[in-house]
Every structure is written in C-alpha cells, then in structure tokens.
Scaffold this active site. Structure first.
Site, PDB file in Angstrom:
ATOM      1  N   HIS A 186       0.858  -1.311   0.058  1.00 17.06           N
ATOM      2  CA  HIS A 186       0.117  -0.195  -0.046  1.00 17.06           C
ATOM      3  C   HIS A 186       1.082   1.447   0.045  1.00 17.06           C
ATOM      4  CE1 HIS A 186       0.138   0.172   4.512  1.00 17.06           C
ATOM      5  NE2 HIS A 186       0.298   1.496   4.365  1.00 17.06           N
ATOM      6  N   ASP A 234      -0.162  -7.306   1.672  1.00 19.56           N
ATOM      7  CA  ASP A 234       0.367  -6.063   1.482  1.00 19.56           C
ATOM      8  C   ASP A 234       1.716  -6.160   1.749  1.00 19.56           C
ATOM      9  OD1 ASP A 234       0.383  -3.383   1.680  1.00 19.56           O
ATOM     10  OD2 ASP A 234      -0.415  -3.229   3.725  1.00 19.56           O
ATOM     11  N   SER A 330       3.916   2.170   8.434  1.00 23.01           N
ATOM     12  CA  SER A 330       3.888   1.213   7.362  1.00 23.01           C
ATOM     13  C   SER A 330       4.996   0.809   6.651  1.00 23.01           C
ATOM     14  CB  SER A 330       2.839   1.755   6.500  1.00 23.01           C
ATOM     15  OG  SER A 330       1.440   1.718   6.914  1.00 23.01           O
ATOM     16  N   GLY A 331       5.034  -0.238   6.045  1.00 24.36           N
ATOM     17  CA  GLY A 331       6.152  -0.936   5.743  1.00 24.36           C
ATOM     18  C   GLY A 331       7.451  -1.163   6.343  1.00 24.36           C
TER      19      GLY A 331
HETATM   20  N1  ARG Z   1      -1.510   1.992   7.272  1.00 19.92           N
HETATM   21  C1  ARG Z   1      -0.662   2.763   8.186  1.00 19.92           C
HETATM   22  C2  ARG Z   1       0.528   3.340   7.443  1.00 19.92           C
HETATM   23  O1  ARG Z   1       0.408   3.840   6.181  1.00 19.92           O
HETATM   24  C3  ARG Z   1      -0.126   1.885   9.228  1.00 19.92           C
HETATM   25  C4  ARG Z   1      -0.866   1.625  10.262  1.00 19.92           C
HETATM   26  C5  ARG Z   1      -0.680   0.759  11.264  1.00 19.92           C
HETATM   27  N2  ARG Z   1      -1.738   1.035  12.120  1.00 19.92           N
HETATM   28  C6  ARG Z   1      -1.963   0.312  13.414  1.00 19.92           C
HETATM   29  N3  ARG Z   1      -2.776   0.713  14.074  1.00 19.92           N
HETATM   30  N4  ARG Z   1      -0.953  -0.342  13.850  1.00 19.92           N
HETATM   31  O2  ARG Z   1       1.458   4.072   7.956  1.00 19.92           O
END
Ligand code: ARG
Length: 380
Positions: A186, A234, A330-331
C-alpha cells in the site's frame, strides 16, 4: 558516510555466479571433492588403457591408430568435462572457501547472507538457508523489557529505512540485503515508479535526512494479489540501484526460515517514524515499541478483528491498548530476537485507529511470503 568494513565482496560474486547449488550439503563438500578427483583419473585411465589388449602389431596398425586417436579425443573430452565439473564446484563454493568471502557472503541460490559453509542451503531449496551473523545483528537493540514506546538509539535497528516520496517521509521499510528493501504494497500503490522514491538508511531523525541524498530505487515489485480493500498481501520489494554499503548503522535483518517458529504470543519490536497518535504526522525521531504477537484466533475474535485477519497477516500490539504502530510506520519492520539475531516477522500494514483497546496492529506475515520474496529476488 558509511564505513566500508562490511562491504561484502562475496555478494557480487554470488549474484554473478548464481547457479543451482548441488544437492549435497555444503558441509559435506570435503567428501565431494575426493569423489570427484578419482573419477577424473579413473575415466582417463579406463579409456586410454581400456583399448584392445595386445594384438599382433602390424596387422592392426591402422585400426589401432584410428582407435587410439578416438580414445585420445574421448579422454581429452572427458578430462575437460571433469575439469569443468571441478571448476564449477570451485566457483559455486568460492564464496564460502574464497578468502574474499571469509567475512561472510551470500548463499548462492538464496541471496541471503551466510557466514560459512554450514549457513548456506543444503540444496537448491534456498528457503532452508540458515541464519547468518551478518543479518539481524544490532549493536544497540534494547535488552530489557520496556513497556511502551520510546526513542531509538543509534544502531538499534540498522535495517530500518525511511522511504521518501516528494521529499517527505511516507513509509518505513527494512533492508534484507544490500540491494533489497521490503515494504508494504500500500506504500507503493500511488507512487509506484522507482523514480518517485528515495531510500534513507542509517539515519535516526527526519532532519538528518533532509540534508542527505538518500539512495535511489531501481525497481519496485508489488505483490500482484495485494487487495487494497482487505489489505491482503500487503507486501512489496524495492531493488536499490546502487546497493547500500553495510556498516554498524546499515545492515540487513534476517528473513525467517521455514521451521523457525516465530509465532504464538511472543514478544516482538516495532520501529518507525510514524505518528504517536491517530491521524497525527510523522515523528522527528525514530521510535520503537515492544509488542506481543497474538494468535490468529485471538485476532479474529468478534471483539477484536472479527475474521478480518487472513493467513497473510499477523496481529500484534497490546489488547489493553496504548502500544501500537501508527500512520507513517507502514512498511516498516516488526522483528523478534531468537538465537542472538533479529528476524523480520512482520511488515507494518494496517489497524483500526492506533493503540486502541482490542485493536492491535496488523502486520504482513513475512514467513507466509518467503517463497514470494525469494522468487522475486531471483528474477533479475
Ligand atoms: N497504514 C498505516 C501506514 O500507512 C499503518 C497503520 C498501522 N496501524 C496500526 N494501528 N498499527 O502508515
């Protein structure tokens, strides 16, 4: 910037000469050599001396000479073939035996770091590649159990990178080899071209990065079955061009092997520049937190994620709330220590809010993606 002391010369060799490793265990090699040497000698002898037994000389002169030529040609060919086999073996294992690789190398078929014969795959099944001292080594990872998050110190998570697009930190990533970064699909969905990205390795603050150039990306491979609705699969890889130079501050994390059971309520660490509250912006300092990995059953309980956690995901955090990854993480890595090295168990993916009660973070299950990861690293 980075010291050269960990440049792995064996890596390039490994890449260039990559070829299937014979089925025999590399540490069974010493017995392979003796097997081959007699073979050459034998074949040679069998052919040259295996000619017709004493025959009246003049009578068969012509015939014998002809046979002799054929036999010589054959033995030369056999000798060449056998030498070829030996050379092949030598080249295949050069990385292990060669002096330039004494400091560690890559398992030839696995593109995974190894530090000796016993660390390389037992056969073509590279997924069996064992751990190496050159991945997953941290000079400053927290030793004690610290509840909650905190600012990371230099060298604690040397595999952590910051991925920038448009001059901004957007996502985290993990170094798995000098030229491969693992991140979330993503993260590279909107900005999907290698030119959109800069990779920052070896830094602790976002300010330091604004003064640095970062590393360029040569290729981005996103999982073709990534589902943006469910976040299933993902996961993505970035191939760096040029590769990173390893140092105490820049080093790969180990990929978990099959059979390494890293699940089930164990402790893991997450790190990143992500926000410290839902909807917040990126943090200046790299932060870390300790989380608990929960079983899929726990994660999928009606009150938790009610069946949204697929086999490609792991949920981890604190059911009580208060500790979690968040936007901007993320990542990035979720790692767990086992047998003195750190293994990459998860890639930060999603969650409902951040640090909410009964809403732990969701991470892509790295073990689940091992075959995919190795397959992509093989394609050049
Ligand atoms: N999707 C988020 C990002 O793009 C990460 C979210 C992780 N969320 C969580 N509650 N652990 O950085």
């Amino acid at each position: 910037m980075n010291s050269n002391q960990y440049v792995n010369y064996g890596f390039q060799q490994g890449e260039r000469t990559a070829r299937p490793v014979p089925n025999a265990l590399p540490n069974a090699l010493p017995s392979i050599y003796p097997q081959y040497t007699p073979q050459i000698v034998n074949t040679h002898h069998t052919v040259t001396h295996g000619l017709p037994q004493p025959v009246p000389e003049r009578k068969v002169m012509k015939k014998s000479r002809c046979k002799c030529i054929v036999a010589s040609v054959l033995s030369v060919l056999l000798l060449l073939g056998a030498t070829g086999v030996l050379v092949w073996y030598f080249l295949s294992y050069q990385c292990i035996f060669g002096s330039s690789c004494r400091e560690g190398g890559m398992c030839l078929s696995a593109s995974q770091w190894c530090d000796g014969v016993s660390d390389c795959p037992g056969g073509e099944d590279e997924t069996q590649c064992r751990r190496s001292t050159y991945c997953g080594v941290s000079v400053a990872a927290p030793k004690s159990r610290i509840v909650g998050g905190g600012i990371a110190v230099s060298g604690a998570w040397p595999w952590q990178v910051s991925l920038h697009s448009g001059g901004q930190h957007l996502c985290g990533g993990s170094i798995i080899s000098p030229e491969w970064i693992i991140t979330a699909a993503h993260c590279v969905e909107v900005f999907s071209s290698p030119n959109d990205w800069r990779v920052y390795a070896g830094y602790l603050t976002l300010t330091q990065m604004t003064f640095a150039r970062g590393n360029s990306v040569g290729r981005i491979i996103s999982h073709k079955n990534y589902d943006k609705r469910t976040y299933d699969n993902d996961i993505a890889l970035m191939k760096l061009n040029p590769p990173l130079t390893m140092s105490d501050a820049v080093r790969p994390v180990c990929l978990p092997n099959f059979g390494l059971n890293l699940t089930l309520e164990r402790e893991a660490w997450i790190s990143g520049w992500g926000s410290t509250r839902t909807g917040g912006s990126a943090e200046e300092n790299l932060r870390q937190a300790q989380v608990t990995m929960y079983s899929r059953k726990t994660c999928n309980a009606p009150l938790v994620y009610d069946g949204l956690v697929t086999t490609s995901m792991i949920c981890a955090g604190r059911l009580a709330g208060g500790v979690d990854s968040c936007q901007g993480d993320s990542g990035g890595p979720m790692v767990s220590k086992e047998g003195s090295v750190w293994w990459l168990v998860g890639v930060t993916s999603w969650g409902e809010g951040c640090a909410l009660k009964d809403k732990p973070g969701i991470y892509s299950n790295v073990t689940h993606f091992l075959p995919w990861i190795y397959e992509q690293m093989h394609k050049t």
